[in-house]
Design an enzyme around this catalytic site. Structure first.
Site, short mmCIF file in Angstrom:
data_model
loop_
_atom_site.label_atom_id
_atom_site.label_comp_id
_atom_site.label_asym_id
_atom_site.label_seq_id
_atom_site.Cartn_x
_atom_site.Cartn_y
_atom_site.Cartn_z
N GLU A 91 11.66 -6.74 11.79
CA GLU A 91 10.62 -7.73 12.10
C GLU A 91 11.08 -9.14 11.72
O GLU A 91 11.80 -9.32 10.74
CB GLU A 91 9.34 -7.38 11.36
CG GLU A 91 8.72 -6.09 11.88
CD GLU A 91 7.37 -5.78 11.24
OE1 GLU A 91 6.50 -5.24 11.96
OE2 GLU A 91 7.16 -6.04 10.05
N CYS A 104 11.10 -16.75 9.81
CA CYS A 104 11.34 -15.92 8.63
C CYS A 104 12.15 -14.72 9.12
O CYS A 104 11.66 -13.93 9.93
CB CYS A 104 9.99 -15.51 8.06
SG CYS A 104 10.08 -14.33 6.72
N CYS A 111 15.17 -2.12 2.40
CA CYS A 111 15.50 -2.89 1.20
C CYS A 111 15.69 -1.93 0.04
O CYS A 111 15.01 -0.93 -0.06
CB CYS A 111 14.37 -3.88 0.89
SG CYS A 111 14.79 -5.03 -0.43
N CYS A 115 10.60 -3.48 -5.06
CA CYS A 115 9.48 -4.24 -5.65
C CYS A 115 8.17 -3.53 -5.30
O CYS A 115 7.93 -3.19 -4.14
CB CYS A 115 9.47 -5.67 -5.13
SG CYS A 115 10.97 -6.57 -5.53
N CYS A 118 5.65 -4.91 -2.50
CA CYS A 118 6.21 -5.34 -1.21
C CYS A 118 6.26 -4.20 -0.22
O CYS A 118 6.71 -3.10 -0.55
CB CYS A 118 7.62 -5.91 -1.46
SG CYS A 118 8.44 -6.44 0.05
N CYS A 332 3.47 -12.92 3.61
CA CYS A 332 4.52 -12.58 2.65
C CYS A 332 4.47 -11.12 2.23
O CYS A 332 3.43 -10.62 1.83
CB CYS A 332 4.35 -13.40 1.38
SG CYS A 332 4.84 -15.06 1.60
N1 SAH Z 1 14.21 -9.87 -1.19
C1 SAH Z 1 13.94 -11.27 -1.23
C2 SAH Z 1 13.30 -11.83 0.04
C3 SAH Z 1 12.21 -11.06 0.71
S1 SAH Z 1 10.56 -11.22 0.20
C4 SAH Z 1 13.11 -11.61 -2.43
O1 SAH Z 1 12.68 -10.70 -3.12
O2 SAH Z 1 12.93 -12.78 -2.72
C5 SAH Z 1 10.06 -12.89 0.33
C6 SAH Z 1 9.02 -13.26 -0.72
O3 SAH Z 1 7.77 -12.57 -0.54
C7 SAH Z 1 9.48 -12.91 -2.14
O4 SAH Z 1 9.15 -13.95 -3.01
C8 SAH Z 1 8.66 -11.68 -2.45
O5 SAH Z 1 8.58 -11.42 -3.82
C9 SAH Z 1 7.34 -12.03 -1.79
N2 SAH Z 1 6.48 -10.89 -1.58
C10 SAH Z 1 6.81 -9.61 -1.34
N3 SAH Z 1 5.71 -8.84 -1.20
C11 SAH Z 1 4.66 -9.65 -1.35
C12 SAH Z 1 3.24 -9.44 -1.29
N4 SAH Z 1 2.73 -8.25 -1.05
N5 SAH Z 1 2.45 -10.51 -1.47
C13 SAH Z 1 2.97 -11.73 -1.69
N6 SAH Z 1 4.29 -11.99 -1.74
C14 SAH Z 1 5.12 -10.96 -1.57
#
Ligand code: SAH
Length: 350
Positions: A91, A104, A111, A115, A118, A332
């Site tokens: 995506e 984006c 991944c 996290c 996420c 995000c």
């Molecule tokens: N792997 C990288 C980039 C991908 S995520 C990273 O971790 O930075 C891009 C951003 O979205 C990151 O700051 C991540 O922590 C945030 N993110 C992921 N899941 C989220 C969620 N459910 N709500 C808000 N931000 C989120």
């Protein structure tokens, strides 16, 4: 599969031309056709001889993505699901701001970071995207919308610093004035905190913006949210960030997703202000987006504003990120690798 010609930066394309017995200026012509004119077939390269076009067709592919799905949010944000031609799908999101269009992009199919908040977690990691596949996300959307995208953020699926070489080469391709000509300052790399790669990036002498997904100042809490913290804790991460700032003189952006009753009270804000005191940085507060079966839920607007105001009062520049595309799961952390039923995967996920 034939080699993806979009994987080559201009210098590499010149070498390819030399190996085919062609003059270097041919590489510039081809690069321009691909990156500026955004052609989808070698036959559109009308200043290239038919013989050379045939040679190109024999050896290379333009790797044009198919759009499997396109969704449009009420706020104008568009989410694309691309078939990356090996049975996998990724995506990408297009957002419109006052200053232009931002894309984006995803850097990996799946991944490995895990996290907890996420949506990209919970789907198996399949593979890294190649540099050409990263660039093609932008080209495909530019073709579809007939626009020029001015900014790019590595905030889609994947951990860009875990696919370091391809991401660096994609940036080199994007930067090239004979092609897309997107300045490094218009590109942001977001990382969950792969410390050795932050040092490496600092030494590249590049002008990209670095975003750090911090989300908590307590190692205990951060480890619960982000397993990568067990490998590189906050102290090590901050040391790397200070090195990055010292080397590049660039401001780091710290991402902080606010989850109710988890990391959103004023004690957390106080810890954050202490951690970042005196640093050349900016805090991006993101109201956390709840994912399916996720335990973290969004803070109240009141808490988010209090949190921001507290940081600002302590001299830390903090802004609240505008939520775009939440109604189409494009906000995000909502992107995930979608299973594509109609294509059979050609390789087993790792
Ligand atoms: N792997 C990288 C980039 C991908 S995520 C990273 O971790 O930075 C891009 C951003 O979205 C990151 O700051 C991540 O922590 C945030 N993110 C992921 N899941 C989220 C969620 N459910 N709500 C808000 N931000 C989120």
């Amino acid at each position: 599969m034939k080699k993806n010609i979009k994987d080559y930066n201009l210098d590499e394309l010149k070498q390819v031309m030399a190996s085919l017995g062609e003059k270097p200026y041919r590489a510039e012509q081809i690069f321009k056709w691909i990156m500026q004119d955004n052609v989808t077939s070698f036959d559109e390269m009308t200043n290239i001889s038919i013989e050379l076009r045939d040679k190109l067709k024999e050896n290379f592919d333009l790797h044009v993505f198919n759009i499997l799905k396109k969704q449009e949010s009420k706020d104008g944000t568009k989410k694309y699901l691309f078939d990356v031609l090996d049975g996998n799908a990724i995506e990408s999101v297009l957002m419109e701001y006052k200053h232009g269009f931002t894309i984006c992009v995803s850097s990996q199919i799946g991944c490995k970071m895990g996290c907890k908040f996420c949506a990209s977690t919970g789907v198996k990691f399949a593979r890294n995207l190649s540099s050409g596949e990263i660039v093609e996300q932008l080209l495909a959307i530019q073709r579809d919308e007939n626009i020029k995208i001015s900014n790019l953020v590595f905030m889609g699926i994947g951990e860009p610093l875990d696919n370091y070489d391809n991401v660096m080469n994609a940036i080199k391709i994007l930067n090239n004035q004979k092609g897309i000509n997107m300045g490094a300052r218009h590109i942001s790399i977001s990382t969950s905190g792969l410390v050795p790669k932050i040092y490496k990036l600092a030494d590249e002498n590049m002008q990209c913006t670095l975003s750090i997904s911090l989300h908590s100042c307590s190692n205990k809490k951060r480890s619960e949210m982000m397993p990568v913290n067990d490998v590189y804790n906050i102290e090590e991460l901050m040391k790397a960030c200070r090195y990055y700032i010292q080397k590049t003189n660039r401001r780091i952006s710290f991402e902080y997703a606010l989850a109710k009753d988890n990391n959103d009270n004023l004690n957390d804000a106080e810890e954050l202000s202490k951690l970042l005191k005196g640093m050349l940085c900016h805090v991006n507060l993101i109201p956390i987006n709840k994912i399916e079966n996720g335990k973290y839920i969004k803070s109240t607007n009141e808490n988010i504003i209090k949190f921001r105001d507290y940081l600002n009062k302590k001299g830390i520049v903090a802004t609240i990120r505008r939520e775009l595309g939440s109604d189409i799961d494009a906000a995000c952390g909502q992107l995930r690798k979608k299973e594509v039923e109609k294509c059979e995967p050609t390789q087993e996920p790792i």
